[in-house]
Design an enzyme around this catalytic site. Structure first.
Site, PDB file in Angstrom:
ATOM      1  N   CYS A  55       0.840  -1.199   0.000  1.00  0.00           N
ATOM      2  CA  CYS A  55       0.000   0.000   0.000  1.00  0.00           C
ATOM      3  C   CYS A  55       0.875   1.250   0.000  1.00  0.00           C
ATOM      4  O   CYS A  55       1.824   1.365   0.782  1.00  0.00           O
ATOM      5  CB  CYS A  55      -0.909   0.003   1.221  1.00  0.00           C
ATOM      6  SG  CYS A  55      -1.938   1.486   1.346  1.00  0.00           S
ATOM      7  N   ASP A  71     -10.545  17.775  21.472  1.00  0.00           N
ATOM      8  CA  ASP A  71     -10.235  17.066  20.228  1.00  0.00           C
ATOM      9  C   ASP A  71     -10.940  15.714  20.314  1.00  0.00           C
ATOM     10  O   ASP A  71     -10.309  14.674  20.505  1.00  0.00           O
ATOM     11  CB  ASP A  71      -8.717  16.897  20.087  1.00  0.00           C
ATOM     12  CG  ASP A  71      -8.323  16.273  18.750  1.00  0.00           C
ATOM     13  OD1 ASP A  71      -9.218  16.027  17.919  1.00  0.00           O
ATOM     14  OD2 ASP A  71      -7.117  16.017  18.547  1.00  0.00           O
ATOM     15  N   CYS A 111     -11.939  15.808  13.488  1.00  0.00           N
ATOM     16  CA  CYS A 111     -11.647  15.064  12.261  1.00  0.00           C
ATOM     17  C   CYS A 111     -12.911  14.829  11.446  1.00  0.00           C
ATOM     18  O   CYS A 111     -12.874  14.146  10.423  1.00  0.00           O
ATOM     19  CB  CYS A 111     -10.969  13.730  12.592  1.00  0.00           C
ATOM     20  SG  CYS A 111     -11.952  12.659  13.660  1.00  0.00           S
TER      21      CYS A 111
END
Length: 485
Positions: free
Chosen positions: A88, A310, A337
């Site tokens: 990958c 967060d 995120c």
């Protein structure tokens, strides 16, 4: 960029797009979300990554068989199907090499693979964590049970070939769940942690602790956070959802104190170690759910100048927002995120008086649909001010002080008249006592405001008695005396 399994894997949705195109798309998506939530936000340009490949410091691979042959790979999007992939482009080279070796060893040692449908077998996943600055590697074998045949030979073969491997652990996950790791971890080699360098600090973390996926972009993110917070040496900082303490520790030198809160006890132990090994003495860490801690802070009226959150992709909670804003910090820094859940939370923060006019974007996930968002919230300030100069004293254009005193006395709130005061007045003047119910009846007959008693009952056990005319007049006299009528 081309990938043989890109369309099947689905992990890199923007593989065919340039970094400029990706940045433009991600910015537009955030702008649309802001408009949809009626938030007037200026969306900053995306801070793109210098390293857009081989950046992932955490990799999870699955194992499957094809015609009896074991192969490793990534999970196809929204499925548990393993797509064969040995190289990958998002994985560090050393991680790809270790995966290939593990695949060989699993096959040669005939380690049984876990079958989700039948819930039989042993090896569920392999998780690999990598420290970019130090080249240290952690390997985690996730198994369905403790019994792990050949694990000693497996460990010996790996550490013999890869000097980068500093620790190997086994995580036991017997549950029927898509969550990769569970609570029980067994140490197989090393001390269970690896150490990276971040923003000039040594940061150690274990297998179940959160650490940002793109280490280099994480430094960009934290530098932005530091500038946005603009701390002073007297500021106290609360770092919630703190993980291994990275944000708070990078800010510790700029403020008076840092308190980190995290629900994962393993991460808190890592955070304490990180503070110690970096000789940071003004930071403390508490293992507790961030919402629960915030509600406790509200209860005890704790004060923090800056609150940082967060949270995971699901965002924070309504209780967290209500409690954090009640503490009235000067600033709230929100890192997310998932822009969708952040926008939802920003609406609630706005309702509590904390607002922002700009959202910053950091690309932590090149070639994917994801984007990291950062906002600095502060308490809403007045739109404008009126300045009035007033002079007190005697003379033209001045306000006499005596006049102010008289007006203040006139507007002075009247003392609340209680039933006790009325009863004492009547007893002193007339020599008899009156029941509270009699006073209430007279007030009701006079049309005065009445309030329901907390111990009132719907039906009386005995017929209600009424005051005599003498007592009625005494009560009216008392009401006149206290200027109620």
């Amino acid at each position: 960029m081309k990938c043989k399994v890109g369309k099947i894997c689905g992990g890199c949705a923007y593989l065919s797009k340039s970094m400029e195109e990706q940045a433009s798309i991600k910015k537009a998506q955030v702008e649309e979300l802001a408009q949809r939530n009626h938030l007037k936000l200026r969306v900053g340009d995306v801070l793109t990554a210098k390293n857009t490949t081989h950046y992932r410091n955490k990799v999870i691979v699955g194992f499957a068989k094809n015609k009896g042959k074991v192969y490793s790979g990534l999970y196809a999007a929204k499925s548990h199907r393993v797509v064969a992939c040995q190289n990958c482009m998002m994985h560090p080279d050393i991680v790809n090499k270790i995966i290939v070796k593990i695949e060989e060893l699993v096959s040669s040692m005939k380690i049984e693979l876990y079958n989700e449908k039948t819930r039989t077998g042993l090896l569920r996943h392999v998780l690999i964590r990598y420290a970019h600055k130090t080249d240290e590697v952690m390997v985690v074998f996730v198994t369905s049970k403790k019994m792990f045949p050949s694990r000693r030979n497996l460990v010996n073969a790996l550490v013999k070939e890869f000097k980068e491997i500093k620790t190997i652990v086994q995580n036991v996950n017997p549950r029927n769940t898509s969550i990769v790791q569970q609570d029980e971890t067994i140490l197989l080699y090393g001390d269970g942690m690896i150490t990276d360098e971040l923003c000039g600090l040594k940061i150690s973390f274990s297998n179940r602790s959160f650490y940002q996926i793109h280490s280099e972009q994480c430094e960009v993110l934290y530098d932005m956070a530091r500038k946005m917070c603009d701390l002073t040496k007297t500021d106290t900082v609360l770092d919630t959802y703190c993980g291994v303490g990275t944000i708070g520790l990078t800010l510790a030198s700029s403020c008076k104190s840092v308190t980190g809160v995290e629900i994962n006890p393993d991460a808190i132990e890592n955070a304490k170690l990180n503070a110690k090994q970096n000789n940071i003495k003004n930071a403390k860490f508490i293992s507790m759910d961030s919402t629960r801690y915030m509600m406790e802070a509200k209860k005890f009226r704790n004060h923090y100048d800056v609150i940082i959150l967060d949270p995971p992709r699901a965002g924070t909670t309504k209780d967290f927002i209500e409690a954090s804003t009640s503490l009235q910090p000067k600033k709230i820094l929100y890192i997310s995120c998932d822009p969708k859940t952040m926008m939802r939370d920003l609406v609630m923060f706005r309702q509590k008086g904390y607002m922002t006019n700009k959202i910053e974007l950091v690309d932590m996930f090149p070639f994917t649909e994801h984007i990291e968002t950062v906002v600095l919230l502060s308490h809403k300030k007045a739109d404008s001010y009126i300045h009035i100069d007033v002079e007190f004293g005697e003379g033209e254009g001045k306000i006499p002080v005596d006049s102010i005193a008289k007006r203040a006395e006139a507007y002075k709130p009247k003392e609340k008249v209680t039933y006790k005061m009325i009863k004492e007045y009547i007893e002193a003047k007339y020599g008899f006592k009156v029941h509270t119910a009699y006073i209430a009846e007279v007030k009701r007959d006079l049309g005065l405001p009445m309030y329901d008693a907390p111990n009132a009952v719907e039906e009386l056990k005995q017929p209600r008695k009424h005051p005599t005319p003498e007592k009625v007049e005494a009560i009216k006299d008392a009401l006149r005396y206290f200027a109620v009528i």
